[in-house]
Design a protein around this motif. Structure first.
Motif: not given
Length: 219
Positions: A110-122, A160-166
């Motif tokens: 999940v990615y919301e278009g910003t550098n802010t984490p998306t905490p879906i577990t909370k 196999y995919f780019r961009g996971l950590d970023r």
């Protein structure tokens, strides 16, 4: 001038490894073709959806179902890279088969278009995850597990995919499953749908083939 620029743009487009998708490109849209067989699997199993609000990305969701093919390829990679002896390979295969029979597991990015984490577990998260199964029934997750960057699962996907950590936060989302193949129960006609929904809107990812989720005979 302009002619040279046009040729350059066309050349870059021809060399691109970007996925061809109806929706705009997501953060996992470029495959690393280090292993053609595995890359072909991910190309078929990977789903992605986008939600835009006022022409800006509000949510990008990428997902990979941990089906039997995924689990077989994953254990085979562990066997090769860690030089596992056969007893450990057999144990890992049994664990993966047991997990496939008892639950539906989907790797969700999940990615919301910003550098802010998306905490879906909370509790009270801005987004809710649901699965609509082949009978059309909605199910809530039985578990949502964050996937850490140093885990074997994360490192395997990152081959196999780019961009996971970023770009994305990665979770394994589990749903309960009835083993219809073993019980001899018919599979429903509804496609499986992963639904990520919130006040801003909804992203729905769809899988038509029930064999992604059930152990079914061919034909």
């Amino acid at each position: 001038g302009i002619g040279l620029l046009a040729v350059l743009v066309l050349s870059l487009a021809a060399c691109s490894t970007a996925r061809r998708r109806d929706a705009p490109e997501g953060p996992l849209s470029l495959l690393h073709y280090r292993d053609p067989a595995t890359a072909r699997y991910f190309e078929a199993a990977y789903r992605s959806g986008n939600l835009y609000v006022d022409f800006r990305p509000a949510l990008v969701v990428d997902a990979i179902v941990q089906d039997r093919v995924y689990r077989t390829l994953y254990v085979d990679t562990l066997r090769q890279q860690f030089l596992l002896p056969e007893p450990e390979v057999t144990k890992a295969q049994a664990e993966q088969e047991r997990a496939f029979e008892t639950q539906i597991s989907i790797l969700v990015f999940v990615y919301e278009g910003t550098n802010t984490p998306t905490p879906i577990t909370k509790p009270g998260s801005a987004w809710r995850l649901l699965l609509r199964d082949d009978d059309g029934q909605l199910q809530a997750p039985s578990a949502i597990v964050p996937i850490k960057p140093d885990s074997q699962t994360y490192l395997y996907i990152d081959k196999y995919f780019r961009g996971l950590d970023r770009w994305s936060q990665v979770y394994r989302v589990d749903f309960p499953k009835l083993s219809k193949g073993k019980l001899g129960q018919p599979v429903g006609s509804h496609p499986f749908e992963l639904i990520v929904t919130g006040i801003k809107g909804t992203v729905t990812l769809k899988w038509e083939d029930p064999k992604v989720f059930y152990a079914l005979p061919d034909g």
